[in-house]
Scaffold this motif. Structure first.
Motif, short mmCIF file in Angstrom:
data_model
loop_
_atom_site.label_atom_id
_atom_site.label_comp_id
_atom_site.label_asym_id
_atom_site.label_seq_id
_atom_site.Cartn_x
_atom_site.Cartn_y
_atom_site.Cartn_z
N GLY A 67 0.72 -1.19 0.17
CA GLY A 67 -0.13 0.03 0.07
C GLY A 67 0.84 1.21 -0.10
O GLY A 67 2.24 1.28 0.37
N ILE A 68 0.13 2.27 -0.34
CA ILE A 68 0.67 3.72 -0.38
C ILE A 68 -0.07 4.50 0.71
O ILE A 68 -1.37 4.27 0.62
N PHE A 76 2.00 0.48 -5.60
CA PHE A 76 3.41 0.76 -5.06
C PHE A 76 4.54 1.55 -5.67
O PHE A 76 5.05 2.39 -5.58
N LEU A 77 4.40 1.03 -7.01
CA LEU A 77 5.13 1.39 -7.91
C LEU A 77 4.91 2.63 -8.73
O LEU A 77 5.81 3.66 -9.17
N VAL A 78 3.70 3.02 -8.87
CA VAL A 78 3.31 4.20 -9.86
C VAL A 78 2.12 5.10 -8.90
O VAL A 78 2.16 6.28 -9.12
N GLY A 79 1.87 4.65 -7.90
CA GLY A 79 0.70 5.37 -7.11
C GLY A 79 1.07 6.74 -6.57
O GLY A 79 0.43 7.81 -6.97
N ASP A 80 2.25 7.00 -6.05
CA ASP A 80 2.80 8.45 -5.55
C ASP A 80 3.56 9.13 -6.56
O ASP A 80 3.91 10.21 -6.34
N ALA A 81 3.51 8.42 -7.92
CA ALA A 81 4.14 9.36 -8.78
C ALA A 81 3.16 9.99 -10.01
O ALA A 81 3.75 10.63 -10.85
N HIS A 130 -8.52 10.74 -1.49
CA HIS A 130 -7.13 11.15 -1.88
C HIS A 130 -6.86 12.36 -1.06
O HIS A 130 -7.73 13.28 -0.84
N PRO A 131 -5.61 12.79 -0.99
CA PRO A 131 -5.24 14.12 -0.65
C PRO A 131 -5.61 15.08 -1.60
O PRO A 131 -5.42 14.70 -2.79
N ILE A 132 -6.02 16.32 -1.26
CA ILE A 132 -6.62 17.13 -2.20
C ILE A 132 -6.19 18.53 -2.01
O ILE A 132 -6.57 19.03 -0.72
N VAL A 133 -5.24 19.15 -2.81
CA VAL A 133 -4.54 20.55 -2.56
C VAL A 133 -5.22 21.34 -3.49
O VAL A 133 -5.38 21.16 -4.63
N VAL A 134 -5.43 22.73 -2.89
CA VAL A 134 -5.65 23.84 -3.75
C VAL A 134 -4.58 24.51 -4.04
O VAL A 134 -3.86 24.90 -3.00
N ASP A 135 -4.12 24.46 -5.22
CA ASP A 135 -2.81 24.93 -5.86
C ASP A 135 -2.93 26.25 -5.56
O ASP A 135 -3.77 27.54 -5.76
N GLY A 136 -1.70 26.82 -4.87
CA GLY A 136 -1.35 28.18 -4.44
C GLY A 136 -1.72 28.51 -3.14
O GLY A 136 -1.48 29.67 -2.51
N LYS A 137 -2.76 27.35 -2.42
CA LYS A 137 -3.20 27.80 -1.13
C LYS A 137 -2.75 26.76 0.09
O LYS A 137 -3.60 26.63 1.06
N PHE A 143 -5.18 16.18 -6.86
CA PHE A 143 -5.62 14.96 -6.35
C PHE A 143 -3.98 14.26 -6.35
O PHE A 143 -3.77 13.94 -7.43
N THR A 144 -3.43 14.22 -5.23
CA THR A 144 -2.24 13.56 -5.23
C THR A 144 -2.40 12.26 -5.18
O THR A 144 -3.44 11.47 -4.71
N GLN A 145 -1.42 11.15 -5.15
CA GLN A 145 -1.32 9.76 -5.02
C GLN A 145 -2.22 9.12 -6.18
O GLN A 145 -3.12 8.29 -5.84
N ALA A 146 -2.34 9.72 -7.17
CA ALA A 146 -3.17 9.51 -8.09
C ALA A 146 -2.58 8.62 -9.60
O ALA A 146 -3.52 8.33 -10.67
#
Ligand SMILES: Cc1ncc(COP(=O)(O)O)c(C=O)c1O
Length: 409
Positions: free
Chosen positions: A228-229, A272-277, A314-321, A360-363
């Motif tokens: 897992g990741i 595990f090989l591609v998820g976090d990339a 998923h972690p969700i980030v607002v770009d710039g914030k 959405f990271t880890q995608a």
């Protein structure tokens, strides 16, 4: 925010949204790291990339260059693996409820065929008789991040129940098959290090019984993927070094104790090989302050289905914030005409506005591969960051792509 030094805003402006972006250096690093982690003097380990996680041909090429074989699950995946350049002997075919067409494709490709059931053998023998087969054994237990991705145990649709494994292998021996492997894949997204050596021990004890009954020397023992990741909340990082150390210890001990010959340990990781990339960039299209506060974005389950399918977060980030305090509790949804098109509920977010980019990271795993043109919202574009530059590796699907399959009456 940026990915591998390239600005998310610039990527969104240039390629549009929704957009998948992959860091190719990270994928190669993940491939090399896993191999290095499982390096041992005492155990030979074969790596197969579970291409279902992300089968872009440029990503497959990285794994082929790094010495990985391919774990394929359908004739389409076999065709793509061969197209990407994998050698026939480096393909493992694990179907389920395999049709004669599936088995013919696997046989023709020279893949190692991993049968999902005792009944699959008769269908295979009508197609041809390979020298080697393996069975996917369901050892009676499993574990996954969600029930929907727990692929072992008595509720899973996969594999030969352990109680029937002896008769399954005996049938194959009676049919004149002479070389064997053994396989299990009991769950995905597992973050508990102990799970892997525990399941391997259970599985190898079962293989010891089969060996006692039938005298089979398994050429390889495949413990599947499932590493897992961390995605969200209190998910932790899997300590893969401990997993490797403990599983290889169990492997060596059990081979000796049960007199299992000289098998190879096979692994078939995907996530595990591609998820976090990989990440997925979307744009806020509307904010509705109704019974609840909804942030609507231009991606939906048609773009990234994991939340609608398993409730995955998923972690969700607002770009710039990234550095702003959270000030809103919102549900984040897509534009698909289904009430299940929700990525997350009651998520604390910084002040978010129309036009903001939500990342959405880890995608990188089980993301773009599951995209679909439902509601005729076409499949997203994909960009690779390689050698410090962004390059389009999949153009956005168009109406012409869609309409090209239809024929007039
Ligand atoms: C047979 C098989 N092998 C490998 C995998 C890869 O699993 P993961 O992405 O969890 O490593 C799967 C995923 O479901 C699978 O079914």
């Amino acid at each position: 925010m940026n990915i591998s030094g390239i600005s998310i805003r610039k990527l969104a402006e240039k390629y549009g949204t929704p957009l998948y972006v992959y860091d190719f250096k990270k994928i190669r690093y993940n491939a090399q790291r896993l191999k290095a982690t499982f390096k041992s003097d005492g155990v030979n380990v074969d790596f197969y990339y579970a291409m279902k996680a992300n089968c872009h041909p440029e990503i497959l090429k990285i794994f082929i260059e790094e010495g990985y074989g391919m774990d394929c699950v359908s004739p389409g995946e076999l065709q793509l693996a061969l197209f990407a350049g994998v050698k026939a002997g480096h393909i493992l075919y694990t179907g389920n409820y395999e049709s004669p067409v599936d088995l013919q494709a696997a046989y023709n490709a020279g893949a190692k065929i991993n049968l999902d059931d005792i009944s699959s053998l008769d269908r295979l023998l009508k197609v041809g008789k390979p020298e080697l087969i393996t069975y996917r054994i369901n050892p009676g237990k499993g574990r996954g991040k969600y029930e929907q991705i727990t692929t072992g145990g008595d509720k899973a649709k996969f594999g030969v129940p352990y109680e029937k494994a002896v008769i399954a292998y005996k049938n194959a021996m009676d049919a004149g098959i002479t070389r064997f492997g053994a396989h299990m894949m009991t769950g995905s997204g597992v973050l508990d290090e102990d799970h892997f050596p525990y399941m391997l021990e259970l599985f190898m004890n079962e293989l010891g019984e089969i060996k006692k009954e039938l005298g089979i020397n398994f050429e390889f023992i495949d413990m599947g993927g499932g590493f897992g990741i961390p995605y969200f909340g209190d998910d932790k990082t899997l300590d893969v070094e401990t997993v490797a150390k403990e599983t290889m210890k169990v492997f060596q001990q059990k081979v000796k104790e049960l007199d299992l010959g000289n098998p190879t340990l096979a692994l078939e990781p995907g996530r595990f090989l591609v998820g976090d990339a990989g990440l997925m960039i979307s744009r806020v299209t509307g904010i509705k302050k109704g019974y609840r506060t909804f942030v609507g974005i231009d991606a939906g389950f048609n773009t990234l289905i994991r939340s609608a399918l398993y409730g995955a977060q998923h972690p969700i980030v607002v770009d710039g914030k990234e550095d702003l305090e959270t000030s809103m509790i919102v549900d984040i949804c897509g534009q698909i005409c289904e009430n299940t098109d929700i990525f997350t509920k009651d998520r604390a977010m910084p002040e978010t506005e129309e036009g903001d980019l939500l990342v959405f990271t880890q995608a990188g795993a089980y993301g773009s591969v599951m995209a679909m043109p439902y509601n005729l919202r076409y499949r997203p574009a994909e960009v690779a960051i390689a050698n410090g530059e962004a390059k389009l590796i999949t153009r956005r699907e168009t109406f012409d792509d869609y309409i090209s399959r239809f024929q007039t009456l």
